[in-house]
Design an enzyme around this catalytic site. Structure first.
Site, PDB file in Angstrom:
ATOM      1  N   CYS A 173     -42.389 -21.371  16.131  1.00  0.00           N
ATOM      2  CA  CYS A 173     -42.774 -22.206  16.877  1.00  0.00           C
ATOM      3  C   CYS A 173     -43.321 -23.609  16.167  1.00  0.00           C
ATOM      4  O   CYS A 173     -42.264 -24.024  15.326  1.00  0.00           O
ATOM      5  CB  CYS A 173     -44.145 -22.081  17.773  1.00  0.00           C
ATOM      6  N   ASP A 230     -35.747 -21.796  26.717  1.00  0.00           N
ATOM      7  CA  ASP A 230     -37.078 -22.616  26.406  1.00  0.00           C
ATOM      8  C   ASP A 230     -37.258 -23.859  26.965  1.00  0.00           C
ATOM      9  O   ASP A 230     -36.408 -24.665  26.587  1.00  0.00           O
ATOM     10  CB  ASP A 230     -36.898 -22.613  24.613  1.00  0.00           C
ATOM     11  N   HIS A 262     -39.068 -19.456  25.080  1.00  0.00           N
ATOM     12  CA  HIS A 262     -39.912 -19.644  23.788  1.00  0.00           C
ATOM     13  C   HIS A 262     -41.008 -18.424  23.449  1.00  0.00           C
ATOM     14  O   HIS A 262     -40.974 -17.399  24.240  1.00  0.00           O
ATOM     15  CB  HIS A 262     -41.171 -20.750  24.047  1.00  0.00           C
TER      16      HIS A 262
END
Length: 294
Positions: A173, A230, A262
């Site tokens: 991330c 995502d 995600h």
């Protein structure tokens, strides 16, 4: 605000919170409690636990321009001349999942180092909402500060049993974006693996460039592992990055998992997709080996 909304879209899971596990017991590590408990669910049934048997593991301090930066270190006990992997956390900091990932690398023979890159700005665990965490901590962290900290951590590795001629970096991330940037910053990096890191975005004083802006400056090939579903990182931005890499002649590559969103590697969250996480881990190790980080 658009940036915060994008982070929220990519981080808040679609499934309900699970309260079946004591959060404090789960996230407590030698670096302290590790994520914003009010917004981040724990899935006890998918949590991976990597023990420290045969490892030297715990917190070390690396001094950077007068600041002690805590770093979770894991490595095979009694071994030296080890390949080095920098493990860069999500926005929630170096919590137990990130420490576990470091131990997984150590079991593979690496000196794994996960630095607390928010130490000057604040403790992510102190903010019960992602919007507050982004505003008060994450968005205040300058990219240049991160690059300097990582340079110091890599130098520490070289002085403490690591072979920095075999230096790699991986991140998740927020840390995925940093993986791209550091692979352009440090010519000693041999390979990077970026897990669902943002590729484009608004430019600020703290974040003057994004991965798409530095594609032609990469010093090492990066493998991008991304989710096709995502919401915060649309496939259009992946295609934009691919085009920039192709124009630059980069050997970097992408794998997009069509059924994942995600944080599909985060085994403590409902976003976890076991098959894709395991495949990504195998590809990560293979990419590092292929490019001399093993």
């Amino acid at each position: 605000m658009d940036r915060i909304k994008q982070e929220l879209d990519s981080l808040i899971p679609a499934t309900p919170l699970s309260g079946s596990m004591n959060r404090r017991d789960f996230i407590k590590t030698t670096l302290g409690t590790g994520f914003a408990a009010a917004v981040l669910p724990v899935c006890a049934q998918t949590q991976i636990k990597t023990d420290a048997s045969g490892l030297q593991a715990g917190t070390v301090m690396v001094r950077v321009n007068g600041q002690d930066v805590p770093v979770y270190r894991a490595q095979p006990e009694g071994k030296s001349n080890l390949p080095v992997i920098l493990v860069i956390s999500e926005i929630f900091g170096v919590h137990e999942h990130i420490a576990d990932v470091a131990r997984r690398f150590a079991k593979e023979g690496y000196l794994a180092l996960a630095p607390d890159l928010y130490v000057r700005q604040g403790d992510p665990a102190a903010y019960p909402a992602i919007t507050d965490l982004m505003r008060e901590v994450v968005n205040k962290v300058p990219d240049q500060q991160v690059m300097t900290d990582l340079d110091a951590v890599a130098a520490w590795a070289g002085a403490h049993g690591g072979d920095t001629h075999r230096l790699g970096i991986t991140g998740f991330c927020w840390g995925g974006r940093i993986t791209w940037l550091y692979s352009a910053h440090n010519p000693a990096v041999k390979a990077g693996v970026a897990w669902y890191g943002r590729l484009v975005g608004d430019k600020t004083a703290n974040t003057p460039r994004h991965p798409v802006d530095i594609a032609d400056a990469l010093k090492a090939p990066v493998l991008g592992l991304y989710g096709g579903k995502d919401a915060g990182i649309p496939l259009a931005s992946v295609e934009q990055m691919k085009a920039a890499l192709a124009e630059a002649g980069s050997k970097s590559a992408f794998v997009v998992y069509p059924d994942s969103g995600h944080a599909f590697h985060a085994d403590y969250r409902p976003s976890y997709v076991e098959a894709d996480a395991k495949d990504g881990w195998k590809r990560c190790l293979a990419w590092l080996r292929q490019h001399g980080v093993a």
